[in-house]
Design an enzyme around this catalytic site. Structure first.
Site, PDB file in Angstrom:
ATOM      1  N   LYS A 290      -6.911 -13.687  -7.724  1.00  0.00           N
ATOM      2  CA  LYS A 290      -6.462 -12.825  -8.821  1.00  0.00           C
ATOM      3  C   LYS A 290      -7.014 -13.349 -10.148  1.00  0.00           C
ATOM      4  O   LYS A 290      -7.433 -12.570 -11.012  1.00  0.00           O
ATOM      5  CB  LYS A 290      -4.928 -12.757  -8.866  1.00  0.00           C
ATOM      6  CG  LYS A 290      -4.286 -12.027  -7.698  1.00  0.00           C
ATOM      7  CD  LYS A 290      -4.579 -10.518  -7.649  1.00  0.00           C
ATOM      8  CE  LYS A 290      -3.925  -9.762  -8.766  1.00  0.00           C
ATOM      9  NZ  LYS A 290      -4.152  -8.290  -8.631  1.00  0.00           N
TER      10      LYS A 290
ATOM     11  N   ASP B 209       1.732 -13.895 -12.057  1.00  0.00           N
ATOM     12  CA  ASP B 209       2.217 -15.212 -12.505  1.00  0.00           C
ATOM     13  C   ASP B 209       1.667 -16.330 -11.610  1.00  0.00           C
ATOM     14  O   ASP B 209       1.722 -17.500 -11.986  1.00  0.00           O
ATOM     15  CB  ASP B 209       3.752 -15.234 -12.490  1.00  0.00           C
ATOM     16  CG  ASP B 209       4.354 -14.847 -11.138  1.00  0.00           C
ATOM     17  OD1 ASP B 209       3.708 -14.105 -10.372  1.00  0.00           O
ATOM     18  OD2 ASP B 209       5.470 -15.304 -10.846  1.00  0.00           O
TER      19      ASP B 209
ATOM     20  N   TYR C 284      -4.416 -16.484  -3.004  1.00  0.00           N
ATOM     21  CA  TYR C 284      -4.058 -15.240  -3.704  1.00  0.00           C
ATOM     22  C   TYR C 284      -4.177 -15.442  -5.218  1.00  0.00           C
ATOM     23  O   TYR C 284      -4.856 -14.662  -5.904  1.00  0.00           O
ATOM     24  CB  TYR C 284      -2.634 -14.819  -3.309  1.00  0.00           C
ATOM     25  CG  TYR C 284      -2.052 -13.726  -4.180  1.00  0.00           C
ATOM     26  CD1 TYR C 284      -2.479 -12.407  -4.065  1.00  0.00           C
ATOM     27  CD2 TYR C 284      -1.059 -14.021  -5.126  1.00  0.00           C
ATOM     28  CE1 TYR C 284      -1.938 -11.403  -4.870  1.00  0.00           C
ATOM     29  CE2 TYR C 284      -0.512 -13.032  -5.930  1.00  0.00           C
ATOM     30  CZ  TYR C 284      -0.959 -11.730  -5.804  1.00  0.00           C
ATOM     31  OH  TYR C 284      -0.428 -10.745  -6.610  1.00  0.00           O
TER      32      TYR C 284
ATOM     33  N   ASP D 215     -11.997   3.501  -1.704  1.00  0.00           N
ATOM     34  CA  ASP D 215     -11.961   2.083  -1.340  1.00  0.00           C
ATOM     35  C   ASP D 215     -12.692   1.330  -2.450  1.00  0.00           C
ATOM     36  O   ASP D 215     -13.922   1.383  -2.540  1.00  0.00           O
ATOM     37  CB  ASP D 215     -12.656   1.895   0.022  1.00  0.00           C
ATOM     38  CG  ASP D 215     -12.732   0.429   0.421  1.00  0.00           C
ATOM     39  OD1 ASP D 215     -12.379  -0.446  -0.395  1.00  0.00           O
ATOM     40  OD2 ASP D 215     -13.161   0.158   1.562  1.00  0.00           O
ATOM     41  N   ILE D 216     -11.932   0.632  -3.267  1.00  0.00           N
ATOM     42  CA  ILE D 216     -12.558   0.019  -4.459  1.00  0.00           C
ATOM     43  C   ILE D 216     -13.490  -1.132  -4.096  1.00  0.00           C
ATOM     44  O   ILE D 216     -14.261  -1.595  -4.937  1.00  0.00           O
ATOM     45  CB  ILE D 216     -11.512  -0.419  -5.516  1.00  0.00           C
ATOM     46  CG1 ILE D 216     -10.560  -1.484  -4.965  1.00  0.00           C
ATOM     47  CG2 ILE D 216     -10.761   0.783  -6.069  1.00  0.00           C
ATOM     48  CD1 ILE D 216      -9.751  -2.194  -6.052  1.00  0.00           C
TER      49      ILE D 216
ATOM     50  N   GLN E  12       3.110  -0.073  -4.171  1.00  0.00           N
ATOM     51  CA  GLN E  12       4.406  -0.022  -4.870  1.00  0.00           C
ATOM     52  C   GLN E  12       4.255   0.439  -6.336  1.00  0.00           C
ATOM     53  O   GLN E  12       4.923   1.380  -6.785  1.00  0.00           O
ATOM     54  CB  GLN E  12       5.023  -1.422  -4.801  1.00  0.00           C
ATOM     55  CG  GLN E  12       6.248  -1.600  -5.637  1.00  0.00           C
ATOM     56  CD  GLN E  12       6.933  -2.933  -5.402  1.00  0.00           C
ATOM     57  OE1 GLN E  12       8.142  -2.960  -5.319  1.00  0.00           O
ATOM     58  NE2 GLN E  12       6.193  -4.020  -5.298  1.00  0.00           N
TER      59      GLN E  12
ATOM     60  N   ALA F  84      -4.696  -4.111  -4.753  1.00  0.00           N
ATOM     61  CA  ALA F  84      -4.885  -5.561  -4.646  1.00  0.00           C
ATOM     62  C   ALA F  84      -4.630  -5.998  -3.223  1.00  0.00           C
ATOM     63  O   ALA F  84      -3.993  -5.273  -2.445  1.00  0.00           O
ATOM     64  CB  ALA F  84      -3.914  -6.287  -5.586  1.00  0.00           C
TER      65      ALA F  84
HETATM   66  N1  LIG Z   1       4.336  -7.469  -5.526  1.00  0.00           N
HETATM   67  C1  LIG Z   1       4.561  -8.478  -6.357  1.00  0.00           C
HETATM   68  O1  LIG Z   1       5.590  -9.172  -6.284  1.00  0.00           O
HETATM   69  C2  LIG Z   1       3.573  -8.784  -7.447  1.00  0.00           C
HETATM   70  C3  LIG Z   1       3.834  -9.851  -8.318  1.00  0.00           C
HETATM   71  C4  LIG Z   1       2.911 -10.118  -9.340  1.00  0.00           C
HETATM   72  C5  LIG Z   1       1.773  -9.340  -9.473  1.00  0.00           C
HETATM   73  N2  LIG Z   1       1.539  -8.323  -8.599  1.00  0.00           N
HETATM   74  C6  LIG Z   1       0.337  -7.507  -8.768  1.00  0.00           C
HETATM   75  O2  LIG Z   1       0.772  -6.206  -9.069  1.00  0.00           O
HETATM   76  C7  LIG Z   1      -0.178  -5.252  -8.574  1.00  0.00           C
HETATM   77  C8  LIG Z   1       0.550  -4.167  -7.784  1.00  0.00           C
HETATM   78  O3  LIG Z   1       1.229  -4.792  -6.701  1.00  0.00           O
HETATM   79  P1  LIG Z   1       2.067  -3.947  -5.633  1.00  0.00           P
HETATM   80  O4  LIG Z   1       3.326  -4.689  -5.371  1.00  0.00           O
HETATM   81  O5  LIG Z   1       2.113  -2.526  -6.052  1.00  0.00           O
HETATM   82  O6  LIG Z   1       1.110  -4.120  -4.373  1.00  0.00           O
HETATM   83  P2  LIG Z   1       1.083  -3.297  -2.987  1.00  0.00           P
HETATM   84  O7  LIG Z   1       2.336  -2.520  -2.813  1.00  0.00           O
HETATM   85  O8  LIG Z   1       0.667  -4.276  -1.957  1.00  0.00           O
HETATM   86  O9  LIG Z   1      -0.080  -2.241  -3.239  1.00  0.00           O
HETATM   87  C9  LIG Z   1      -1.421  -2.610  -3.245  1.00  0.00           C
HETATM   88  C10 LIG Z   1      -2.198  -1.388  -2.822  1.00  0.00           C
HETATM   89  O10 LIG Z   1      -3.591  -1.700  -2.900  1.00  0.00           O
HETATM   90  C11 LIG Z   1      -4.202  -1.017  -1.833  1.00  0.00           C
HETATM   91  N3  LIG Z   1      -5.519  -1.566  -1.520  1.00  0.00           N
HETATM   92  C12 LIG Z   1      -5.813  -2.730  -0.905  1.00  0.00           C
HETATM   93  N4  LIG Z   1      -7.151  -2.840  -0.768  1.00  0.00           N
HETATM   94  C13 LIG Z   1      -7.694  -1.731  -1.306  1.00  0.00           C
HETATM   95  C14 LIG Z   1      -9.023  -1.254  -1.455  1.00  0.00           C
HETATM   96  N5  LIG Z   1     -10.063  -1.958  -1.002  1.00  0.00           N
HETATM   97  N6  LIG Z   1      -9.219  -0.060  -2.066  1.00  0.00           N
HETATM   98  C15 LIG Z   1      -8.184   0.652  -2.509  1.00  0.00           C
HETATM   99  N7  LIG Z   1      -6.903   0.270  -2.392  1.00  0.00           N
HETATM  100  C16 LIG Z   1      -6.658  -0.913  -1.790  1.00  0.00           C
HETATM  101  C17 LIG Z   1      -3.238  -1.198  -0.687  1.00  0.00           C
HETATM  102  O11 LIG Z   1      -3.523  -0.255   0.313  1.00  0.00           O
HETATM  103  P3  LIG Z   1      -3.158  -0.578   1.843  1.00  0.00           P
HETATM  104  O12 LIG Z   1      -1.659  -0.448   1.897  1.00  0.00           O
HETATM  105  O13 LIG Z   1      -3.905   0.451   2.594  1.00  0.00           O
HETATM  106  O14 LIG Z   1      -3.606  -1.990   2.099  1.00  0.00           O
HETATM  107  C18 LIG Z   1      -1.915  -0.936  -1.392  1.00  0.00           C
HETATM  108  O15 LIG Z   1      -1.601   0.442  -1.365  1.00  0.00           O
HETATM  109  C19 LIG Z   1      -1.201  -6.058  -7.777  1.00  0.00           C
HETATM  110  O16 LIG Z   1      -2.316  -6.285  -8.600  1.00  0.00           O
HETATM  111  C20 LIG Z   1      -0.501  -7.381  -7.524  1.00  0.00           C
HETATM  112  O17 LIG Z   1      -1.434  -8.432  -7.398  1.00  0.00           O
HETATM  113  C21 LIG Z   1       2.418  -8.021  -7.596  1.00  0.00           C
END
Ligand SMILES: NC(=O)c1ccc[n+]([C@@H]2O[C@H](COP(=O)([O-])OP(=O)(O)OC[C@H]3O[C@@H](n4cnc5c(N)ncnc54)[C@H](OP(=O)(O)O)[C@@H]3O)[C@@H](O)[C@H]2O)c1
Length: 283
Positions: free
Chosen positions: A131, A104, A127, A38-39, A12, A62
């Site tokens: 983090k 958070d 989770y 792949d990190i 996202q 993540a």
């Molecule tokens: N979403 C929330 O409400 C929220 C709230 C607070 C903080 N955050 C933080 O904000 C950040 C961005 O979140 P987001 O909502 O954008 O998350 P997201 O949509 O779940 O995107 C995470 C991405 O990481 C990729 N990924 C997972 N494992 C990987 C690996 N080993 N190597 C490379 N890529 C990998 C996933 O790929 P796949 O799809 O292939 O698995 C996915 O594209 C994250 O750090 C999250 O912890 C999110």
């Protein structure tokens, strides 16, 4: 021209960075989804940094499945801790500044005022713990780091609360939504913009920062606002978390204090409902 590597680019936040990139003509981007990088694979990460010139790395990758993490601990650790260590080592080695996004959920939600960056952490689930441990890895390894904790991300991309509510409204006319978890919805494009502003300022004010939209809401308030803005006549019933058990416990209060990021980078942060209107109009 600064070269910015975006890891987890198909997530996202990664897609939101891509969507606003034209506002940042001083930056060029390398987008790396999991397929390209792949990190969690240390050799792959080291090789990637050797073969590409990078000035900044924004880690959007993540393990974000909060409930699944409770029973899938090793995979959550692999992405949220070990992979962050890989990036931290590679960025240190190659003199790259790293922005890492955190959550958070590192807090237990027992506060009754907004959390500052130095507030005591105490994650309630796997989770949040992974983090937090990832933050520590980065902070210990590469001093040139920015750790940005955020909350309740949504956007027009991928799966998130806003899109889930709108999808459910297609075949239901009544929903129960928890009203005793308080935080701030954050439009991921606003967060993306803040991250790119930090890079554009070529900042070296390293450390931990909190970023969310302005204001406070419960998930119930968030759902009501989504349907109001979308002119949808869904009946939303407020319920307690105890009536909606989930594998992971979530903080009851996770409002973030954004004073530090606003002052340091001279940022103006939009009010959550104003951003929600924009996000819905962008759908
Ligand atoms: N979403 C929330 O409400 C929220 C709230 C607070 C903080 N955050 C933080 O904000 C950040 C961005 O979140 P987001 O909502 O954008 O998350 P997201 O949509 O779940 O995107 C995470 C991405 O990481 C990729 N990924 C997972 N494992 C990987 C690996 N080993 N190597 C490379 N890529 C990998 C996933 O790929 P796949 O799809 O292939 O698995 C996915 O594209 C994250 O750090 C999250 O912890 C999110």
């Amino acid at each position: 021209m600064k070269r910015v590597l975006v890891t987890g680019a198909s997530g996202q936040l990664g897609q939101c960075i891509d969507a606003i990139k034209d506002n940042y003509q001083n930056l060029t981007f390398i987008y790396a989804s999991r397929e390209r990088l792949d990190i969690s694979n240390k050799n792959e990460v080291d090789l990637f940094f050797k073969s590409n010139t990078v000035d900044w790395c924004v880690n959007c990758a993540a393990y974000t499945a909060v409930d699944r993490a409770e029973s899938d601990i090793e995979n959550a650790k692999q992405v949220n801790i070990n992979a962050v260590r890989n990036l931290a080592e590679a960025t240190l080695e190659n003199n790259v500044r790293m922005i890492h996004v955190s959550t958070d959920f590192v807090f237990d939600g027992k506060h009754n005022k907004a959390y500052k960056e130095d507030a005591e952490t105490n994650p309630l689930g796997v989770y949040g713990q992974t983090k937090l441990d990832g933050e520590k890895e980065l902070a210990t390894i590469n001093p040139k780091h920015f750790i940005i904790r955020t909350s309740w991300l949504y956007s027009e991309f991928n799966s998130n609360f806003m899109r889930t509510m709108l999808r459910l409204s297609q075949d239901r006319d009544e929903l129960n939504v928890v009203c005793d978890q308080i935080g701030t919805p954050t439009y991921a494009k606003d967060l993306a913009d803040a991250l790119l502003q930090i890079i554009s300022q070529d900042s070296s004010a390293y450390g931990i920062y909190h970023y969310s939209n302005e204001g406070v809401a419960s998930w119930y308030d968030f759902a009501k606002a989504i349907f109001e803005i979308n002119a949808n006549h869904m009946k939303v019933n407020p319920i307690d978390s105890s009536s909606f058990p989930t594998p992971a416990q979530r903080p009851h209060f996770s409002v973030l204090d954004k004073t530090k990021i606003k002052k340091t980078f001279n940022l103006e942060i939009p009010y959550w409902k104003d951003s929600l209107k924009i996000a819905i109009s962008n759908l």
